[in-house]
Structures are given as C-alpha cells and as structure tokens.
Write a protein that holds these residues in place. Structure first.
Motif, mmCIF file in Angstrom:
data_model
loop_
_atom_site.group_PDB
_atom_site.id
_atom_site.type_symbol
_atom_site.label_atom_id
_atom_site.label_comp_id
_atom_site.label_asym_id
_atom_site.label_seq_id
_atom_site.Cartn_x
_atom_site.Cartn_y
_atom_site.Cartn_z
ATOM 1 N N ALA A 38 0.821 -1.209 0.000
ATOM 2 C CA ALA A 38 0.000 0.000 0.000
ATOM 3 C C ALA A 38 0.861 1.268 0.000
ATOM 4 C CB ALA A 38 -0.939 0.003 1.203
ATOM 5 N N PHE A 39 1.916 1.291 0.813
ATOM 6 C CA PHE A 39 2.785 2.473 0.844
ATOM 7 C C PHE A 39 3.499 2.662 -0.481
ATOM 8 C CE2 PHE A 39 2.473 2.337 5.519
ATOM 9 C CZ PHE A 39 2.246 3.686 5.753
ATOM 10 N N ALA A 40 3.782 1.578 -1.177
ATOM 11 C CA ALA A 40 4.470 1.680 -2.467
ATOM 12 C C ALA A 40 3.546 2.142 -3.586
ATOM 13 C CB ALA A 40 5.088 0.339 -2.835
ATOM 14 N N GLY A 41 2.231 1.897 -3.454
ATOM 15 C CA GLY A 41 1.370 2.155 -4.592
ATOM 16 C C GLY A 41 0.206 3.105 -4.396
ATOM 17 N N TYR A 42 0.004 3.611 -3.177
ATOM 18 C CA TYR A 42 -1.161 4.468 -2.923
ATOM 19 C C TYR A 42 -0.757 5.712 -2.137
ATOM 20 C CZ TYR A 42 -3.748 0.326 -4.307
ATOM 21 O OH TYR A 42 -4.223 -0.733 -5.008
ATOM 22 N N ARG A 43 -1.539 6.763 -2.312
ATOM 23 C CA ARG A 43 -1.271 8.005 -1.591
ATOM 24 C C ARG A 43 -1.965 8.039 -0.232
ATOM 25 N NH1 ARG A 43 -2.562 12.940 -5.084
ATOM 26 N NH2 ARG A 43 -1.771 13.882 -3.200
ATOM 27 N N ARG A 44 -3.117 7.356 -0.121
ATOM 28 C CA ARG A 44 -3.879 7.350 1.125
ATOM 29 C C ARG A 44 -4.242 5.917 1.479
ATOM 30 N NH1 ARG A 44 -5.229 11.330 -2.072
ATOM 31 N NH2 ARG A 44 -6.782 10.079 -3.155
ATOM 32 N N ILE A 45 -4.171 5.588 2.785
ATOM 33 C CA ILE A 45 -4.470 4.235 3.258
ATOM 34 C C ILE A 45 -5.517 4.330 4.359
ATOM 35 C CG2 ILE A 45 -3.548 2.184 4.393
ATOM 36 C CD1 ILE A 45 -0.782 3.011 3.236
ATOM 37 N N VAL A 46 -6.580 3.523 4.225
ATOM 38 C CA VAL A 46 -7.587 3.372 5.267
ATOM 39 C C VAL A 46 -7.443 1.952 5.787
ATOM 40 C CG1 VAL A 46 -10.050 3.345 5.797
ATOM 41 C CG2 VAL A 46 -9.149 4.992 4.129
ATOM 42 N N ALA A 47 -7.262 1.791 7.103
ATOM 43 C CA ALA A 47 -7.089 0.464 7.695
ATOM 44 C C ALA A 47 -8.336 0.100 8.481
ATOM 45 C CB ALA A 47 -5.863 0.445 8.594
ATOM 46 N N LEU A 48 -8.976 -0.994 8.093
ATOM 47 C CA LEU A 48 -10.186 -1.458 8.762
ATOM 48 C C LEU A 48 -9.812 -2.695 9.581
ATOM 49 C CD1 LEU A 48 -13.134 -0.762 9.057
ATOM 50 C CD2 LEU A 48 -13.621 -2.171 7.073
ATOM 51 N N MET A 49 -9.269 -2.403 10.778
ATOM 52 C CA MET A 49 -8.778 -3.439 11.693
ATOM 53 C C MET A 49 -8.464 -2.761 13.009
ATOM 54 S SD MET A 49 -5.033 -3.719 9.879
ATOM 55 C CE MET A 49 -5.813 -3.855 8.296
ATOM 56 N N SER A 50 -8.037 -3.516 14.001
ATOM 57 C CA SER A 50 -7.682 -2.894 15.275
ATOM 58 C C SER A 50 -6.448 -2.008 15.083
ATOM 59 C CB SER A 50 -7.410 -3.951 16.342
ATOM 60 O OG SER A 50 -6.180 -4.589 16.094
#
Length: 77
Positions: A38-50
């Motif tokens: 995700a860090f290599a390919g996206y500008r924004r990350i949403v994490a749906l987990m604890s």
C-alpha cells in the motif's frame, strides 16, 4: 502512485467494499505485506482493523539486539 486503498481483515471485507465505494478507493485484503504494498502504490491508506494490527503493520521491524550478562559465554537475542 494511485489514490486510496482500504486494507481490511477478511471478516471486514464487506464493510471495506462499502467504504471503498464511497471513497472511490480500492480494497486490499490484509496480509503480511499489505502495508508495504500500500505504501508503495497508494497516496492514502484506510485500515479497517484494530489499531494495534495497523501500527505493527506500518512500523519498521525492530533491530535485532544481543544481550549478554557478565561472565556469559553466549548471548540471548
């Protein structure tokens, strides 16, 4: 690098798809390399987990240390 990705645990994938639809994002199932990808390919990350899983996923691995006490013949990592 593209826009947004929602990384989710398997049990949260239906919710992740709904969130991704609202954000015009992609969905990525959580796995050992999910945050690295995700860090290599996206500008924004949403994490749906604890939060703990997400923090462990984004932090660098701890350095290996070797500890030896006085008079020790071998160390313990």
């Amino acid at each position: 690098m593209t826009g947004t990705v929602v990384i989710a645990l398997e049990r949260f994938l239906p919710d992740a798809r709904r969130i991704a639809g609202a954000l015009d994002a992609e969905v990525m199932p959580y796995g050992p390399d999910a945050f690295r990808e995700a860090f290599a390919g996206y500008r924004r990350i949403v994490a749906l987990m604890s939060a703990g899983i997400a923090v462990r996923g984004i932090r660098p691995p701890p350095p290996r240390r070797q500890v030896a006490g006085p008079g020790s013949r071998s160390g313990q990592p």
